[in-house]
Design an enzyme around this catalytic site. Sequence first.
Site, PDB file in Angstrom:
ATOM      1  N   GLY A 174       5.466   3.238  -6.536  1.00  0.00           N
ATOM      2  CA  GLY A 174       6.094   2.722  -7.928  1.00  0.00           C
ATOM      3  C   GLY A 174       5.630   3.337  -9.066  1.00  0.00           C
ATOM      4  N   HIS A 175       6.270   4.408  -9.485  1.00  0.00           N
ATOM      5  CA  HIS A 175       5.706   5.217 -10.604  1.00  0.00           C
ATOM      6  C   HIS A 175       6.513   4.727 -11.956  1.00  0.00           C
ATOM      7  CE1 HIS A 175       3.801   8.639  -7.679  1.00  0.00           C
ATOM      8  NE2 HIS A 175       3.187   7.221  -7.528  1.00  0.00           N
TER       9      HIS A 175
ATOM     10  N   GLN B  22       0.092   6.923  -4.204  1.00  0.00           N
ATOM     11  CA  GLN B  22      -1.031   6.158  -3.796  1.00  0.00           C
ATOM     12  C   GLN B  22      -2.150   6.520  -4.450  1.00  0.00           C
ATOM     13  OE1 GLN B  22       1.413   7.035  -0.987  1.00  0.00           O
ATOM     14  NE2 GLN B  22       2.478   5.374  -1.827  1.00  0.00           N
TER      15      GLN B  22
ATOM     16  N   ASP C 100      -1.385   2.963  -8.722  1.00  0.00           N
ATOM     17  CA  ASP C 100      -1.156   2.524  -9.810  1.00  0.00           C
ATOM     18  C   ASP C 100      -2.024   2.933 -11.103  1.00  0.00           C
ATOM     19  OD1 ASP C 100       0.489   1.213  -8.476  1.00  0.00           O
ATOM     20  OD2 ASP C 100      -0.593  -0.361  -7.934  1.00  0.00           O
TER      21      ASP C 100
HETATM   22  P1  GDP Z   1       1.441   4.710 -10.714  1.00  0.00           P
HETATM   23  O1  GDP Z   1       1.770   4.110  -9.373  1.00  0.00           O
HETATM   24  O2  GDP Z   1       0.030   5.548 -10.808  1.00  0.00           O
HETATM   25  O3  GDP Z   1       2.390   5.751 -11.484  1.00  0.00           O
HETATM   26  O4  GDP Z   1       1.212   3.622 -11.923  1.00  0.00           O
HETATM   27  P2  GDP Z   1       2.254   2.268 -12.142  1.00  0.00           P
HETATM   28  O5  GDP Z   1       3.374   3.047 -12.783  1.00  0.00           O
HETATM   29  O6  GDP Z   1       2.615   1.793 -10.740  1.00  0.00           O
HETATM   30  O7  GDP Z   1       1.399   1.503 -13.197  1.00  0.00           O
HETATM   31  C1  GDP Z   1       1.159   1.940 -14.107  1.00  0.00           C
HETATM   32  C2  GDP Z   1       1.354   0.815 -15.060  1.00  0.00           C
HETATM   33  O8  GDP Z   1       0.731   1.115 -16.431  1.00  0.00           O
HETATM   34  C3  GDP Z   1       2.822   1.087 -15.616  1.00  0.00           C
HETATM   35  O9  GDP Z   1       3.337  -0.099 -16.118  1.00  0.00           O
HETATM   36  C4  GDP Z   1       2.717   2.029 -16.793  1.00  0.00           C
HETATM   37  O10 GDP Z   1       4.092   2.122 -17.537  1.00  0.00           O
HETATM   38  C5  GDP Z   1       1.528   1.509 -17.416  1.00  0.00           C
HETATM   39  N1  GDP Z   1       0.836   2.382 -18.440  1.00  0.00           N
HETATM   40  C6  GDP Z   1       0.571   3.961 -17.949  1.00  0.00           C
HETATM   41  N2  GDP Z   1      -0.321   4.492 -18.754  1.00  0.00           N
HETATM   42  C7  GDP Z   1      -0.566   3.335 -19.665  1.00  0.00           C
HETATM   43  C8  GDP Z   1      -1.435   3.187 -20.550  1.00  0.00           C
HETATM   44  O11 GDP Z   1      -2.344   4.169 -21.069  1.00  0.00           O
HETATM   45  N3  GDP Z   1      -1.720   2.119 -21.279  1.00  0.00           N
HETATM   46  C9  GDP Z   1      -1.014   0.926 -21.029  1.00  0.00           C
HETATM   47  N4  GDP Z   1      -1.096   0.046 -21.782  1.00  0.00           N
HETATM   48  N5  GDP Z   1       0.097   0.905 -19.814  1.00  0.00           N
HETATM   49  C10 GDP Z   1       0.158   2.256 -19.265  1.00  0.00           C
HETATM   50  P1  IMO Z   2       1.372   4.019  -6.296  1.00  0.00           P
HETATM   51  O1  IMO Z   2       2.246   5.357  -5.651  1.00  0.00           O
HETATM   52  C1  IMO Z   2      -0.688   0.744  -5.096  1.00  0.00           C
HETATM   53  C2  IMO Z   2      -1.032  -0.164  -0.716  1.00  0.00           C
HETATM   54  C3  IMO Z   2      -0.427  -1.426  -0.436  1.00  0.00           C
HETATM   55  C4  IMO Z   2      -1.586  -1.774   1.131  1.00  0.00           C
HETATM   56  C5  IMO Z   2      -1.643  -0.597   1.371  1.00  0.00           C
HETATM   57  C6  IMO Z   2      -0.585  -0.144   2.787  1.00  0.00           C
HETATM   58  O2  IMO Z   2       2.519   3.450  -7.209  1.00  0.00           O
HETATM   59  O3  IMO Z   2       0.081   4.189  -6.675  1.00  0.00           O
HETATM   60  P2  IMO Z   2       1.873   0.658   2.925  1.00  0.00           P
HETATM   61  O4  IMO Z   2       2.961  -0.153   2.497  1.00  0.00           O
HETATM   62  O5  IMO Z   2       1.694   1.927   2.051  1.00  0.00           O
HETATM   63  O6  IMO Z   2       1.669   0.779   4.346  1.00  0.00           O
HETATM   64  O7  IMO Z   2       0.527  -0.421   2.421  1.00  0.00           O
HETATM   65  O8  IMO Z   2      -1.419   0.454   0.461  1.00  0.00           O
HETATM   66  N1  IMO Z   2      -0.247   0.975  -1.612  1.00  0.00           N
HETATM   67  C7  IMO Z   2      -0.283   0.958  -2.851  1.00  0.00           C
HETATM   68  N2  IMO Z   2      -0.939   0.382  -3.758  1.00  0.00           N
HETATM   69  N3  IMO Z   2      -0.028   1.552  -5.285  1.00  0.00           N
HETATM   70  C8  IMO Z   2       0.861   2.485  -4.162  1.00  0.00           C
HETATM   71  O9  IMO Z   2       1.476   3.329  -4.891  1.00  0.00           O
HETATM   72  C9  IMO Z   2       0.537   1.803  -3.337  1.00  0.00           C
HETATM   73  N4  IMO Z   2       1.127   2.403  -1.919  1.00  0.00           N
HETATM   74  C10 IMO Z   2       0.885   1.710  -1.084  1.00  0.00           C
HETATM   75  O10 IMO Z   2      -0.363  -2.410  -1.291  1.00  0.00           O
HETATM   76  O11 IMO Z   2      -2.462  -2.160   0.513  1.00  0.00           O
HETATM   77 MG    MG Z   3       2.457   2.605  -8.854  1.00  0.00          MG
END
Ligand code: GDP
Ligand code: IMO
Ligand code: MG
Length: 418
Positions: free
Chosen positions: A40-41, A224, A13
Amino acid sequence: MPVSIVVGLQWGDEGKGKMVDHLAETAVAVARFSGGANAGHTVEADGKRFALHLLPSGLVRKDVIGMIGSACVMDPVTILEEIRSLEGNGISIEGRLMISGKVNLTHPAYRCLEVQSEADLASGKIGTTGRGIGPTYVRKYRRNAIRLEDVFNMQSFIELVDFHTLEAINTLNLSSTDVEKLHSDVQSFIEATKEVSRFTADVSLQISEVLRDRDALVIAEGAQGSLLDPDHGSYPFVTCGQCVAGAACTSLGFGPTMVTDVIGILKAYTTRVGAGPFPTELDNHIGTQIRKAGNEFGTTTGRPRRCGWLDGVLAGYSARINGCTSITLTLLDVLSGFDELKICTGYEGDHFTTGRSMDKLIPVYEILPGWQEDIRGETDWDNLPSAAKDYVLAVEKIAGVPVTSISTGPGRNDVIWR
Ligand code: GDP
Ligand code: IMO
Ligand code: MG
């Protein structure tokens, strides 16, 4: 023939989806190389917010090819939902999605098995996403998993599917209603696999074709984060797919000689969902303030993310195991409004491990002045408050890799290039 690998340097994340979408402006293809729908991207573009789980984030751009590598795991039912969701937003993926036939499929029974294995762990729960990821990888390495390409021999495919259904029924203590539901889910699984099989491709070959054009950029999108990697992460509180840059080569079927950049995505603070050690965690009002300002709730499960200060030691460790050529520091805007900020620069006793005694690490902090100005959406380095610049420079120093870009908001263009 450049291949840029994008990887998360923390516990996921970090904003990989946002940055992959940003970088994809000049890419021909974006290829996901690890994990499954546990990811979740988030991509925010054209006034819309997309949550991609297994589909590559580059697909939001209508001229980019999306690929899914062999080391990914796929639930055919959920990927069809994802495709429909994109199409519902006016984004067709027809003709530009390629899925390796070697991806391993998540049979519906695996989710039930995962619930059971988490329950068996009692107080040592991993806190998984419940997407059946672990059981799918376990079966891959047990060498009797179901691959997407197996569907092209229907008789043996059905035999394999039935084997996994029966095995789960014999292992789990299911009620007759549960067994009935499982059989119905298995039918949906078979139908969905048939439907999704039209996207099957030789991803390695397709990437090599794209890379014949010397200028074509391919982005390998990690999922991840490095600290969730089963080898290098906080074992056993990890995921089961390999998350580090090296895994891009094995999953997508190209050699290390093709890689020109490894871009590490580093959040300006730290978050974690699920259980496991987190040395700089802030279980107090500061952690709550960060969660609120950064809207730190899971994209896949909606769980509140645990929040804490940036761990510079872990950033340097992750930069090393990935061989990062640059770092993008994300969500810097979330840190506006704090009187002071802390970065972990070491641990008491100079001890370091990502293994079972990681929870014993006691961080030592460098304290930096905060800034009050709102920097959300800023695109010019010169406009940053000097305390924000100093924070970036401190991160660069401890991580040992240049911070070449800074993300200041969720939007596609909220990026400062230095
Ligand atoms: P990922 O799994 O690495 O793709 O990240 P996620 O999408 O799960 O979580 C990142 C969150 O931060 C999402 O809600 C994005 O929309 C948000 N986001 C990404 N870059 C920025 C940033 O520079 N500033 C802020 N405020 N939000 C951001
Ligand atoms: P993105 O790509 C954050 C974490 C789960 C748990 C551990 C194992 O969005 O960054 P799993 O279901 O993979 O066997 O769970 O890994 N986890 C993540 N945490 N971002 C993710 O993906 C994750 N994918 C798995 O919360 O701790
Ligand atoms: Mg994510």
